[in-house]
Motif scaffolding. Structure first.
Motif, PDB file in Angstrom:
ATOM      1  N   TYR A   1       0.835  -1.209   0.000  1.00  0.00           N
ATOM      2  CA  TYR A   1       0.000   0.000   0.000  1.00  0.00           C
ATOM      3  C   TYR A   1       0.869   1.258   0.000  1.00  0.00           C
ATOM      4  CZ  TYR A   1      -3.164   3.544   1.976  1.00  0.00           C
ATOM      5  OH  TYR A   1      -3.880   4.694   2.213  1.00  0.00           O
ATOM      6  N   GLU A   2       1.865   1.287   0.869  1.00  0.00           N
ATOM      7  CA  GLU A   2       2.740   2.470   0.966  1.00  0.00           C
ATOM      8  C   GLU A   2       3.513   2.684  -0.331  1.00  0.00           C
ATOM      9  OE1 GLU A   2       5.034   1.489   4.361  1.00  0.00           O
ATOM     10  OE2 GLU A   2       3.359   1.730   5.772  1.00  0.00           O
ATOM     11  N   GLY A   3       3.987   1.592  -0.926  1.00  0.00           N
ATOM     12  CA  GLY A   3       4.700   1.714  -2.193  1.00  0.00           C
ATOM     13  C   GLY A   3       3.808   2.225  -3.305  1.00  0.00           C
ATOM     14  N   THR A   4       2.554   1.777  -3.324  1.00  0.00           N
ATOM     15  CA  THR A   4       1.601   2.233  -4.339  1.00  0.00           C
ATOM     16  C   THR A   4       1.309   3.722  -4.181  1.00  0.00           C
ATOM     17  OG1 THR A   4       0.590   0.028  -4.369  1.00  0.00           O
ATOM     18  CG2 THR A   4      -0.680   1.827  -5.338  1.00  0.00           C
ATOM     19  N   ILE A   5       1.117   4.171  -2.948  1.00  0.00           N
ATOM     20  CA  ILE A   5       0.871   5.589  -2.670  1.00  0.00           C
ATOM     21  C   ILE A   5       2.031   6.437  -3.193  1.00  0.00           C
ATOM     22  CG2 ILE A   5       0.834   7.289  -0.812  1.00  0.00           C
ATOM     23  CD1 ILE A   5      -1.832   6.189  -0.912  1.00  0.00           C
ATOM     24  N   LYS A   6       3.245   6.028  -2.908  1.00  0.00           N
ATOM     25  CA  LYS A   6       4.418   6.792  -3.350  1.00  0.00           C
ATOM     26  C   LYS A   6       4.481   6.868  -4.873  1.00  0.00           C
ATOM     27  CE  LYS A   6       7.205   5.788   0.761  1.00  0.00           C
ATOM     28  NZ  LYS A   6       8.376   5.075   1.303  1.00  0.00           N
ATOM     29  N   ASN A   7       4.158   5.767  -5.539  1.00  0.00           N
ATOM     30  CA  ASN A   7       4.170   5.783  -6.995  1.00  0.00           C
ATOM     31  C   ASN A   7       3.089   6.702  -7.559  1.00  0.00           C
ATOM     32  OD1 ASN A   7       6.353   4.041  -7.418  1.00  0.00           O
ATOM     33  ND2 ASN A   7       5.059   2.216  -7.265  1.00  0.00           N
ATOM     34  N   LEU A   8       1.919   6.737  -6.926  1.00  0.00           N
ATOM     35  CA  LEU A   8       0.857   7.638  -7.370  1.00  0.00           C
ATOM     36  C   LEU A   8       1.277   9.097  -7.244  1.00  0.00           C
ATOM     37  CD1 LEU A   8      -2.353   5.956  -5.862  1.00  0.00           C
ATOM     38  CD2 LEU A   8      -1.810   6.203  -8.283  1.00  0.00           C
TER      39      LEU A   8
ATOM     40  N   ALA B   1       0.407   1.768 -10.541  1.00  0.00           N
ATOM     41  CA  ALA B   1       1.298   2.001  -9.407  1.00  0.00           C
ATOM     42  C   ALA B   1       1.629   0.697  -8.690  1.00  0.00           C
ATOM     43  CB  ALA B   1       0.649   2.992  -8.438  1.00  0.00           C
ATOM     44  N   VAL B   2       0.655  -0.212  -8.576  1.00  0.00           N
ATOM     45  CA  VAL B   2       0.897  -1.519  -7.958  1.00  0.00           C
ATOM     46  C   VAL B   2       1.887  -2.320  -8.793  1.00  0.00           C
ATOM     47  CG1 VAL B   2      -0.152  -3.738  -7.394  1.00  0.00           C
ATOM     48  CG2 VAL B   2      -1.322  -1.619  -6.765  1.00  0.00           C
ATOM     49  N   ASP B   3       1.664  -2.350 -10.113  1.00  0.00           N
ATOM     50  CA  ASP B   3       2.567  -3.094 -10.996  1.00  0.00           C
ATOM     51  C   ASP B   3       3.988  -2.562 -10.900  1.00  0.00           C
ATOM     52  OD1 ASP B   3       0.528  -4.710 -11.841  1.00  0.00           O
ATOM     53  OD2 ASP B   3       0.113  -3.575 -13.673  1.00  0.00           O
ATOM     54  N   LEU B   4       4.119  -1.250 -10.763  1.00  0.00           N
ATOM     55  CA  LEU B   4       5.447  -0.652 -10.652  1.00  0.00           C
ATOM     56  C   LEU B   4       6.138  -1.107  -9.373  1.00  0.00           C
ATOM     57  CD1 LEU B   4       7.520   1.236 -11.893  1.00  0.00           C
ATOM     58  CD2 LEU B   4       6.396   3.155 -10.727  1.00  0.00           C
ATOM     59  N   CYS B   5       5.384  -1.266  -8.290  1.00  0.00           N
ATOM     60  CA  CYS B   5       5.958  -1.760  -7.029  1.00  0.00           C
ATOM     61  C   CYS B   5       6.594  -3.132  -7.222  1.00  0.00           C
ATOM     62  CB  CYS B   5       4.878  -1.853  -5.953  1.00  0.00           C
ATOM     63  SG  CYS B   5       4.409  -0.292  -5.216  1.00  0.00           S
TER      64      CYS B   5
ATOM     65  N   ASP C   1      -0.158  10.997   3.569  1.00  0.00           N
ATOM     66  CA  ASP C   1      -0.592  10.950   4.965  1.00  0.00           C
ATOM     67  C   ASP C   1      -1.670   9.887   5.210  1.00  0.00           C
ATOM     68  OD1 ASP C   1       1.103  13.103   5.584  1.00  0.00           O
ATOM     69  OD2 ASP C   1      -0.441  14.563   4.999  1.00  0.00           O
ATOM     70  N   TRP C   2      -2.110   9.247   4.161  1.00  0.00           N
ATOM     71  CA  TRP C   2      -3.164   8.249   4.311  1.00  0.00           C
ATOM     72  C   TRP C   2      -2.621   6.993   4.998  1.00  0.00           C
ATOM     73  CZ3 TRP C   2      -6.204   8.134  -0.998  1.00  0.00           C
ATOM     74  CH2 TRP C   2      -6.836   9.366  -1.159  1.00  0.00           C
ATOM     75  N   SER C   3      -3.515   6.245   5.626  1.00  0.00           N
ATOM     76  CA  SER C   3      -3.139   4.994   6.288  1.00  0.00           C
ATOM     77  C   SER C   3      -3.990   3.851   5.753  1.00  0.00           C
ATOM     78  CB  SER C   3      -3.311   5.113   7.810  1.00  0.00           C
ATOM     79  OG  SER C   3      -4.657   5.429   8.140  1.00  0.00           O
ATOM     80  N   PHE C   4      -3.559   2.647   6.017  1.00  0.00           N
ATOM     81  CA  PHE C   4      -4.175   1.449   5.447  1.00  0.00           C
ATOM     82  C   PHE C   4      -4.807   0.607   6.550  1.00  0.00           C
ATOM     83  CE2 PHE C   4      -3.252  -3.074   3.943  1.00  0.00           C
ATOM     84  CZ  PHE C   4      -4.421  -3.171   3.204  1.00  0.00           C
TER      85      PHE C   4
END
Length: 586
Positions: free
Chosen positions: A128-135, A255-259, A147-150
């Motif tokens: 989740y954190e990796g996807t957020i960063k890619n977005l 973004a997930v695929d990029l992770c 700042d979002w949480s999962f």
């Protein structure tokens, strides 16, 4: 233990000014259920339950708990001197279609979320954190997303994402939407019916307008999609005026695929596998028992060799990677063939022409093969035979197709193969429909669900009684209305029947309310939002329907195979799903 109850009968005397067997409904669902069940036992004969609605319950749990599969307990595998005992109900293997293990010559496994059970609180949070960063950094989304949480407990497997409308759906086996949220806002019954209830235009709920959440890998992206839908609704145009819900989902997938593609996710897990993967000490004994029984074993995973080797080292070594920096290939002794980078589900198509490369264990270098046979290097007159311990260890490959695998294992018939995986589409559906392999689905959520079903067996029995009372009262209402409309009755009798009808209508309203509230509370014990994984109300869920159709066997974890004889004949239960047998009042 199975106890067959006698049919419970109901009758209402509604021609009396006061209904002698009225159902007292008090405030509070718990008291309502208690009163309704008490009332049911007092009703006179006249409305017998169908014999098929028998209740199978016992006073005690049907199984003796087994030792835990963590590192602190010795696994009681079937072949050990301690094995062969009763199996904890959460570790049962459930059967949809008869499967005689004596006919199985080869057993195969997926790795991620099958042999390797990831910890959602750490692994999915990492994704989740990796996807957020890619977005934010690669796709231009607002920085406040950082700042979002999962909430890793919020989403469940078996949901369907409506990419175009921004909705998350749970539906039953007939594709009727029973639970629906727009982002995190629950849709009303009218909204659900208006959007998905047009029977003349039944939706298939498939790609490209929908996304199926059928694997635990998808939970983080589903949660993030719901967050983005809410964010877009509250902040119109803040993402981009040109970005709609479907586009946002496409960005999340990218973004997930990029992770996964840039290696950051795998590298983080590789540094500390114990933080992200559950240790299961029963895996090695299970593999040994299968091989000792004369069967070949294989691993087919979409992960590449370097990551596969790290994960399998962690799972098969007695010590964790933290206490030993030495990487070895001892785990390969438990397999005949390992295929990495398999690109499932395409791997299962026999007409797949993907090249098969052999992997050199130490360096990870790839070598060309001729359908698995070693090929000479360019400029060399003889085939390469430099793999150390080739005759002692299994061979490792990358790519290829199922045709290569069958040849490598000398498999004559697809029905001789049992494949164990966690992904209903990528592992089970394709291997079953295309190849005819026998299949076992790993559903890790099943252990808690089955144990909870057992604990709630009395509550579910009471729910059934409430439902029967609803049906009974409604039948009586229909009879009174019919009599008032068509039968020749005098004025006094008509007045009595009208009074009885008012009484019945009041009871129906109260019982209906109590039943719905009790059912809602019961489902929320499984999950606060989505309820029971395998059910939507009294219908099997869409996910349960897929399990029934494509999984010959299903269970909570792969090592449950170690608790049964490798020659066991698995046989299906009766009309309902196997995990409900002897647990749920029908």
């Amino acid at each position: 233990m199975r106890i067959s109850k006698k049919p419970v009968s109901f009758c209402l005397s509604f021609f009396s000014p006061t209904v002698s067997s009225r159902i007292p409904i008090h405030s509070g669902t718990r008291r309502a259920i208690r009163a309704a069940v008490s009332g049911a036992s007092q009703l006179q004969a006249g409305h017998p339950m169908d014999e098929s609605h028998r209740t199978f319950v016992g006073d005690k749990s049907p199984n003796v708990p087994m030792a835990s599969s963590d590192g602190g307990h010795k696994p009681f595998i079937w072949s050990s001197s301690e094995g062969g005992h009763d199996i904890d109900i959460g570790k049962h293997i459930f059967c949809n279609r008869s499967l005689n293990m004596k006919n199985i010559v080869s057993v195969g496994f997926d790795m991620d979320y099958t042999l390797a059970q990831y910890k959602p609180e750490t692994f999915e949070s990492l994704a989740y954190e990796g996807t957020i960063k890619n977005l934010v950094y690669n796709l231009g989304y607002p920085r406040e997303l950082l700042d979002w949480s999962f909430d890793w407990k919020y989403m469940v497997r078996g949901l369907v994402l409506d990419k175009r409308r921004g909705n998350i759906l749970k539906m039953d086996r007939h594709k009727y939407v029973k639970v629906a949220y727009h982002g995190f806002r629950e849709l009303s019954k009218e909204e659900k019916v208006g959007t998905y209830g047009n029977t003349l235009l039944r939706d298939s709920f498939d790609e490209p307008d929908y996304a199926l959440i059928d694997t635990l890998f998808s939970l983080a992206e589903a949660y993030l999609f719901a967050q983005l839908v809410d964010f877009q609704d509250r902040n119109p145009g803040k993402v981009s005026e040109r970005v709609d819900y479907a586009h946002m989902y496409k960005d999340v997938r990218a973004a997930v695929d990029l992770c996964h593609r840039d290696g950051t996710l795998n590298q983080t897990v590789a540094k500390d596998p114990e933080r992200y993967i559950n240790k299961d000490t029963s895996i090695v004994p299970m593999l040994k028992m299968l091989r000792d029984s004369g069967r070949s074993t294989f691993l087919v995973t979409n992960s590449l060799w370097d990551y596969t080797n790290i994960v399998m080292n962690f799972l098969c070594e007695s010590c964790t990677m933290k206490s030993s920096n030495r990487m070895n290939f001892d785990w390969l002794q438990y397999f005949d063939v390992v295929i990495t980078g398999s690109a499932k589900p395409g791997f299962f198509h026999e007409d797949n022409r993907a090249n098969l490369f052999e992997v050199e264990h130490v360096s990870g270098m790839l070598f060309n093969t001729d359908n698995g046979s070693p090929m000479p290097q360019v400029g060399s007159a003889s085939p390469r035979l430099s793999l150390k311990g080739l005759n002692k260890m299994c061979r490792v490959f990358q790519g290829g197709s199922v045709g290569h695998l069958h040849k490598l294992l000398s498999i004559e018939s697809s029905s001789q193969v049992l494949y164990v995986g966690d992904h209903i589409y990528g592992d089970i559906l394709r291997s079953k429909k295309v190849l005819g392999w026998r299949t076992m689905l790993v559903v890790s959520e099943l252990e808690r669900e089955v144990e909870l079903l057992w604990k709630l067996r009395d509550t579910r029995k009471q729910l059934r009684l409430l439902r029967n009372q609803r049906d009974f009262i409604e039948d009586k209402i229909h009879r009174v209305k019919w009599s008032l409309k068509f039968e020749d009755v005098d004025v006094d009798e008509k007045h009595k029947m009208s009074s009885a009808l008012d009484e019945l209508e009041s009871q129906r309203k109260q019982v209906r309310s109590a039943h719905q509230q009790a059912q809602r509370e019961c489902h929320q014990k499984f999950h606060k939002v989505w309820g029971q994984l395998m059910k939507t109300g009294y219908q099997n869920s869409r996910f349960a329907h897929q399990v029934e159709r494509f999984a010959c066997l299903y269970t909570s974890q792969v090592s449950n195979l170690s608790l049964y004889s490798p020659d066991k004949y698995y046989r299906p239960s009766e009309d309902f799903m196997p995990h409900e047998f002897d647990i749920i009042p029908i």
